[in-house]
Enzyme design. Structure first.
Site, mmCIF file in Angstrom:
data_model
loop_
_atom_site.group_PDB
_atom_site.id
_atom_site.type_symbol
_atom_site.label_atom_id
_atom_site.label_comp_id
_atom_site.label_asym_id
_atom_site.label_seq_id
_atom_site.Cartn_x
_atom_site.Cartn_y
_atom_site.Cartn_z
ATOM 1 C CB ILE A 76 -1.002 0.193 1.302
ATOM 2 C CG1 ILE A 76 -1.940 -1.053 1.330
ATOM 3 C CG2 ILE A 76 -1.880 1.242 1.408
ATOM 4 C CD1 ILE A 76 -2.748 -1.178 2.594
ATOM 5 C CB THR A 115 7.262 1.630 -0.776
ATOM 6 O OG1 THR A 115 7.041 2.478 -1.798
ATOM 7 C CG2 THR A 115 6.853 0.111 -0.974
ATOM 8 N N GLY A 116 7.601 3.538 2.305
ATOM 9 C CA GLY A 116 8.380 4.418 3.030
ATOM 10 C C GLY A 116 9.702 4.230 3.140
ATOM 11 C CB VAL A 140 1.566 0.242 5.039
ATOM 12 C CG1 VAL A 140 0.276 -0.625 5.278
ATOM 13 C CG2 VAL A 140 2.227 0.844 6.267
ATOM 14 C CE LYS A 158 4.130 2.386 10.264
ATOM 15 N NZ LYS A 158 3.828 3.515 10.687
ATOM 16 C CD GLU A 175 -10.623 -1.209 11.316
ATOM 17 O OE1 GLU A 175 -11.685 -1.120 10.742
ATOM 18 O OE2 GLU A 175 -10.218 -0.936 12.452
ATOM 19 C CG ASP A 227 4.325 13.058 11.588
ATOM 20 O OD1 ASP A 227 4.468 14.051 11.317
ATOM 21 O OD2 ASP A 227 5.127 11.964 11.271
ATOM 22 C CG ASN A 266 0.995 10.428 9.636
ATOM 23 O OD1 ASN A 266 1.145 9.811 8.726
ATOM 24 N ND2 ASN A 266 2.138 11.138 10.323
ATOM 25 C CG ASP A 272 2.940 7.179 10.802
ATOM 26 O OD1 ASP A 272 3.707 6.419 11.369
ATOM 27 O OD2 ASP A 272 3.560 7.804 9.929
HETATM 28 N N1 LIG Z 1 -4.424 0.446 8.406
HETATM 29 C C1 LIG Z 1 -4.222 1.173 7.111
HETATM 30 N N2 LIG Z 1 -5.144 0.972 6.135
HETATM 31 C C2 LIG Z 1 -5.037 1.329 4.764
HETATM 32 N N3 LIG Z 1 -3.866 1.863 4.652
HETATM 33 C C3 LIG Z 1 -2.747 2.326 5.577
HETATM 34 C C4 LIG Z 1 -2.894 1.749 6.929
HETATM 35 N N4 LIG Z 1 -1.881 1.968 7.704
HETATM 36 C C5 LIG Z 1 -1.228 2.783 6.775
HETATM 37 N N5 LIG Z 1 -1.619 3.040 5.500
HETATM 38 C C6 LIG Z 1 -1.235 3.521 4.230
HETATM 39 O O1 LIG Z 1 0.436 3.489 4.320
HETATM 40 C C7 LIG Z 1 0.930 4.858 4.544
HETATM 41 C C8 LIG Z 1 2.100 4.870 5.471
HETATM 42 O O2 LIG Z 1 1.453 4.358 6.743
HETATM 43 P P1 LIG Z 1 2.184 5.135 8.048
HETATM 44 O O3 LIG Z 1 1.800 4.471 9.192
HETATM 45 O O4 LIG Z 1 1.838 6.612 7.835
HETATM 46 O O5 LIG Z 1 3.752 5.248 7.884
HETATM 47 P P2 LIG Z 1 4.954 6.120 7.464
HETATM 48 O O6 LIG Z 1 4.424 7.141 7.345
HETATM 49 O O7 LIG Z 1 5.787 6.048 8.532
HETATM 50 O O8 LIG Z 1 5.606 5.199 6.326
HETATM 51 C C9 LIG Z 1 -0.388 5.687 5.020
HETATM 52 O O9 LIG Z 1 -0.083 6.898 4.305
HETATM 53 C C10 LIG Z 1 -1.470 5.252 4.319
HETATM 54 O O10 LIG Z 1 -1.592 5.505 2.792
HETATM 55 MG MG LIG Z 2 2.924 8.358 7.832
#
Ligand SMILES: Nc1ncnc2c1ncn2[C@@H]1O[C@H](COP(=O)(O)OP(=O)(O)O)[C@@H](O)[C@H]1O
Ligand SMILES: [Mg+2]
Length: 261
Positions: free
Chosen positions: A58, A60-61, A66, A80, A148, A192, A197, A209
């Site tokens: 979903i 790639t950071g 995720v 994640k 979820e 954050d 987020n 996040d």
């Molecule tokens: N539970 C979730 N369901 C659907 N998409 C999610 C979920 N958690 C994260 N994402 C997607 O993944 C992205 C990155 O997740 P995040 O927790 O913000 O991690 P980071 O910003 O540290 O990479 C989010 O912006 C969102 O688009």
């Molecule tokens: Mg984030």
């Protein structure tokens, strides 16, 4: 039950599939995310029946990915995975310096990232139990967290920044309540909070996040809270919402008793 070798081979095939048709950058990101120990953790999730398969990424950071995943009933979940890389370690270290809860993991990169994963899980739990809309936490182990999935069968929910808002004032109130109720009821400051987020699902904002969230008695809590509110006010101003003065929000957050007290 499937044998260990079979599952491992399956996971490697999945990882190979994920690596194809990607840019060079993405390839190396995925290779790093799925190091041998992370594969083992996913293998554990599979043998314990938590996850049936891992699907598409979903997101790639820099510090993690995720993935879409499903359990054996085909129920969607979000997985994640934090990268156990030096860059993740460096960023995390900044947040936990001076936090006694992390005394025993200081200096150990892997342990620290595992502790961070546990912290995100426990923060999600706190928000969830206080009735703040976050993805329901399901499970965590090492650097992997299952929660979820927010979205429908077609796509994951978009980030707030990418959404046209039907009623910006209403969404603003809801997102600001993440800061206010988060403090008063979950006793957390997100740290954050931004249009990146917050996901929008069925017209409702959902907070994500939560790894860096600190408890309301943390020595930086008030500064983080102020920054969170500034971020939200800045974003919603750009969307022409009626912004509440930051001092008014700070006062409401810090001075009023919690609803359940
Ligand atoms: N539970 C979730 N369901 C659907 N998409 C999610 C979920 N958690 C994260 N994402 C997607 O993944 C992205 C990155 O997740 P995040 O927790 O913000 O991690 P980071 O910003 O540290 O990479 C989010 O912006 C969102 O688009
Ligand atoms: Mg984030």
């Amino acid at each position: 039950m499937t044998s260990y070798e079979e599952v491992y081979a399956y996971l490697e095939r999945r990882v190979d599939a994920l690596k194809t048709d990607k840019s060079g950058d993405e390839k190396s990101t995925l290779a790093e995310v799925f190091d041998a120990q992370t594969l083992m953790t996913i293998y554990d999730f599979m043998t314990s029946g938590l996850i049936e398969h891992v699907g598409y990424p979903i997101s790639t950071g820099k510090e993690g990915n995720v993935f879409y995943a499903e359990d054996s009933d085909g129920e969607p979940m979000a997985l994640k995975i934090f990268r156990t890389s030096t860059s993740t370690f460096k960023r995390i270290n900044k947040y936990i310096e001076g936090d006694p809860r992390f005394n025993d993991v200081k200096g150990n990169r892997r342990k620290l990232i595992y502790a961070w994963t546990r912290k995100e899980f426990s923060n999600l739990n706190r928000y969830w139990n206080a009735g703040i809309p976050v993805p329901e936490p399901i499970h965590f182990k090492k650097n992997c967290l299952i929660m979820e999935y927010i979205g429908d069968e077609n796509s994951p929910a978009p980030q707030l920044r990418n959404c046209a808002l039907e009623d910006p004032d209403e969404t603003y109130d809801e997102v600001i309540s993440f800061a206010i109720d988060g403090f008063k009821d979950a006793h957390l400051v997100h740290g954050d909070l931004s249009e990146y987020n917050v996901l929008m699902f069925d017209g409702e904002p959902i907070l994500i996040d939560c790894g860096q969230a600190v408890t309301s008695d943390h020595f930086n809590a008030k500064d983080f809270l102020r920054r969170d509110i500034e971020n939200i006010n800045r974003f919603f101003k750009s969307r022409d919402a009626d912004i509440i003065d930051i001092e008014v929000i700070m006062e409401e957050t810090l001075n009023k008793d919690s609803d359940d007290e």
